[in-house]
Design a protein around this motif. Structure first.
Motif, short mmCIF file in Angstrom:
data_model
loop_
_atom_site.label_atom_id
_atom_site.label_comp_id
_atom_site.label_asym_id
_atom_site.label_seq_id
_atom_site.Cartn_x
_atom_site.Cartn_y
_atom_site.Cartn_z
N HIS A 1 57.88 22.06 -30.35
CA HIS A 1 56.74 21.44 -31.03
C HIS A 1 56.75 21.67 -32.54
O HIS A 1 57.20 22.72 -33.02
CB HIS A 1 55.43 21.98 -30.45
CG HIS A 1 55.31 23.48 -30.57
ND1 HIS A 1 54.60 24.10 -31.57
CD2 HIS A 1 55.84 24.49 -29.81
CE1 HIS A 1 54.67 25.42 -31.42
NE2 HIS A 1 55.42 25.67 -30.35
N VAL B 1 49.83 27.14 -34.95
CA VAL B 1 48.48 27.70 -34.85
C VAL B 1 47.94 27.85 -36.29
O VAL B 1 48.69 27.68 -37.25
CB VAL B 1 48.47 29.07 -34.13
CG1 VAL B 1 48.78 28.90 -32.67
CG2 VAL B 1 49.42 30.06 -34.79
N ASP C 1 57.91 29.56 -34.62
CA ASP C 1 57.30 29.09 -33.37
C ASP C 1 57.37 27.56 -33.33
O ASP C 1 56.72 26.89 -34.15
CB ASP C 1 55.85 29.59 -33.33
CG ASP C 1 55.10 29.17 -32.07
OD1 ASP C 1 55.70 28.51 -31.19
OD2 ASP C 1 53.89 29.48 -31.99
N GLU D 1 51.51 21.01 -29.40
CA GLU D 1 51.55 21.91 -28.25
C GLU D 1 50.40 22.90 -28.29
O GLU D 1 49.85 23.28 -27.26
CB GLU D 1 52.89 22.69 -28.23
CG GLU D 1 53.07 23.66 -27.06
CD GLU D 1 52.84 25.11 -27.42
OE1 GLU D 1 53.10 25.96 -26.59
OE2 GLU D 1 52.36 25.40 -28.54
N GLU D 2 50.02 23.36 -29.48
CA GLU D 2 49.19 24.56 -29.62
C GLU D 2 47.72 24.39 -29.27
O GLU D 2 47.03 25.38 -29.03
CB GLU D 2 49.28 25.08 -31.06
CG GLU D 2 50.67 25.46 -31.53
CD GLU D 2 51.13 26.84 -31.02
OE1 GLU D 2 50.45 27.40 -30.15
OE2 GLU D 2 52.16 27.32 -31.50
N GLN E 1 58.47 35.80 -29.17
CA GLN E 1 57.06 36.02 -29.55
C GLN E 1 56.49 37.32 -29.00
O GLN E 1 55.28 37.57 -29.11
CB GLN E 1 56.17 34.83 -29.15
CG GLN E 1 56.69 33.49 -29.67
CD GLN E 1 55.78 32.33 -29.37
OE1 GLN E 1 55.87 31.76 -28.28
NE2 GLN E 1 54.93 31.94 -30.29
N HIS F 1 52.58 34.10 -33.96
CA HIS F 1 51.28 33.51 -34.24
C HIS F 1 50.66 34.16 -35.48
O HIS F 1 49.44 34.36 -35.55
CB HIS F 1 50.33 33.58 -33.03
CG HIS F 1 50.58 32.45 -32.05
ND1 HIS F 1 49.76 32.17 -30.99
CD2 HIS F 1 51.54 31.50 -32.02
CE1 HIS F 1 50.21 31.12 -30.33
NE2 HIS F 1 51.31 30.70 -30.93
#
Ligand code: GLV
Ligand code: MN
Ligand code: MN
Length: 414
Positions: free
Chosen positions: A86, A90, A97, A131-132, A198, A387
């Motif tokens: 993706h 965030v 990410d 996605e998030e 992650q 994140h």
């Protein structure tokens, strides 16, 4: 004849691209804010589209804004092996990410095209639009689009915090919400996603590659606690119905219940809103989010039932009301065992250390796994951080992950 050890991705190009995409959407605090259909999202999709073209891939965008680069196969008609991740982040997110799976996927296809020529089975890399669930509670919107699991009606109903409907956001970036159903694909045979772990497992153990076994299921809820607004100075403590005190007791209880259940259960309260929000008024309403995850869906459901029961008891004790609304549920998923074995064998043949591990984080792969054989390749996250702006994976690890991806795709498609 090409062997897998002839296939390697370009380290310089990957390093340059991680840095370039890693500033698109950088906020004043340093972290990235790249939300579905915002200006940064638009700039990022243009950037990766250019890289796909540069790699000599056939480029197209679908009706929800997923961007694809295709290396057409010679013998399999229209069937496709899909890789990617993706492009959204965030709030105050890091630069690996999602981005790594796109940059690594483009690098893998470029390396395969250059070193091995045209594949037998078609290969595609995708920059997935969302996605998030950062801007709207419509998580996995891009993958849901490709799997025919969203609709024009959903784009009219889903809104962001400012009340803007997804349909209006789409129109603003040149997408037609009426065409959403055309994003559905029936030609994808496999999904393979490269991602940063992650969490701390690979970094702690010094293992180079993670072969993901499965992904924890999760539920997002909103809990609204209702009390009574009163004067902060004139209302004695025993006469109050303070919504925030109730929410605070619930937050501590959720932490206790989850810890008592033991690892790998995890619960997070990441959002809290207090109304009316005056320094000198007792809180009338406190709304907080709950993100609860466990690899076993029955255990997760049991925990949620227990938490809801305790919330009602706490609310009664404080003279409050509590309302619990489900916002998103994604069941646990298993990665394909044949693809796990292929990845492990490829790592062994490449002299790369690997271990099997589950994913606590959610991924597009979680949804794909319910539809096609799916696998995930993890690379280490330094200190297990993600994140957040501190998210970091050394370039050498990113390149190794993309090279493993390229070699696995080679074994699948050539
Ligand atoms: C996404 O990264 C999630 O795990 O929520
Ligand atoms: Mn994420
Ligand atoms: Mn991700």
């Amino acid at each position: 004849m090409t062997t897998i050890n002839d296939i390697a991705v370009s380290s310089t190009e990957m390093g340059d691209r991680i840095e370039r995409l890693g500033v698109v959407g950088r906020g004043p605090g340093g972290g990235l804010v790249r939300f579905l259909y915002d200006d940064a999202w638009r700039a990022a999709t243009d950037l990766v589209e250019g890289w796909m073209r540069h790699a000599g891939l056939q480029v197209r965008r679908d009706a929800v804004g997923n961007v694809f680069g295709r290396l057409p196969g010679t013998t399999d008609g229209e069937r496709t092996i899909l890789t990617g991740s993706h492009i959204d982040t965030v709030r105050s997110g890091g630069k690996y990410d999602g981005a790594l799976g796109i940059i690594g996927g483009i690098a893998a296809l470029a390396a395969l095209k250059e070193r091995a020529g045209r594949p037998r089975r078609s290969l595609e890399v995708v920059a997935i639009c969302e996605e998030e669930g950062s801007r709207v509670a419509g998580n996995l919107f891009g993958s849901r689009g490709m799997l025919g699991l969203t609709s024009t009606a959903e784009t009219a109903q889903l809104t962001d915090a400012d009340g803007i409907a997804v349909a209006d956001m789409m129109t603003r970036v040149g997408l037609d919400p009426a065409r959403v159903p055309t994003a559905a694909r029936r030609d994808v045979d496999h999904f393979v996603e490269l991602h940063v772990e992650q969490g701390p497992v690979l970094d702690d153990t010094g293992v180079q590659i993670g072969v993901v076994t499965g992904i924890a299921g999760l539920r997002h809820q909103l809990l609204t606690v209702c009390g009574r607004p009163d004067h902060a100075g004139a209302t004695p403590m025993d006469r109050r119905r303070d919504a925030l005190q109730g929410a605070a007791a619930m937050a501590l209880m959720i932490d206790d219940v989850t810890r008592c259940s033991g690892s790998p259960a995890v619960a997070t309260i990441g959002q809290l809103q207090v109304l009316p929000g005056s320094v000198n008024t007792v809180a009338e309403r406190a709304t907080f989010s709950l993100d609860l995850r466990h690899p076993s869906d029955p255990v997760r459901h049991r925990l949620l039932t227990e938490i809801a029961g305790h919330c009602r008891i706490i609310a009664d004790r404080h003279g409050l009301a509590v309302e619990i609304t489900d916002r998103w549920e994604e069941p646990a998923a298993q990665m394909d065992t044949g693809l796990q074995q292929l990845l492990a064998d490829t790592a062994d043949d490449s002299g790369v250390s690997w271990s099997s591990l589950p994913s606590g984080a959610a991924h597009d792969s979680q949804l794909w796994a319910r539809h096609v054989p799916t696998s995930m390749i993890f690379v280490p996250s330094v200190g297990g951080r993600s994140h957040c702006e501190a998210e970091y994976t050394p370039l050498e690890d990113c390149v190794r992950g993309a090279t493993m991806l390229a070699r696995v795709l080679y074994r699948m498609a050539y």
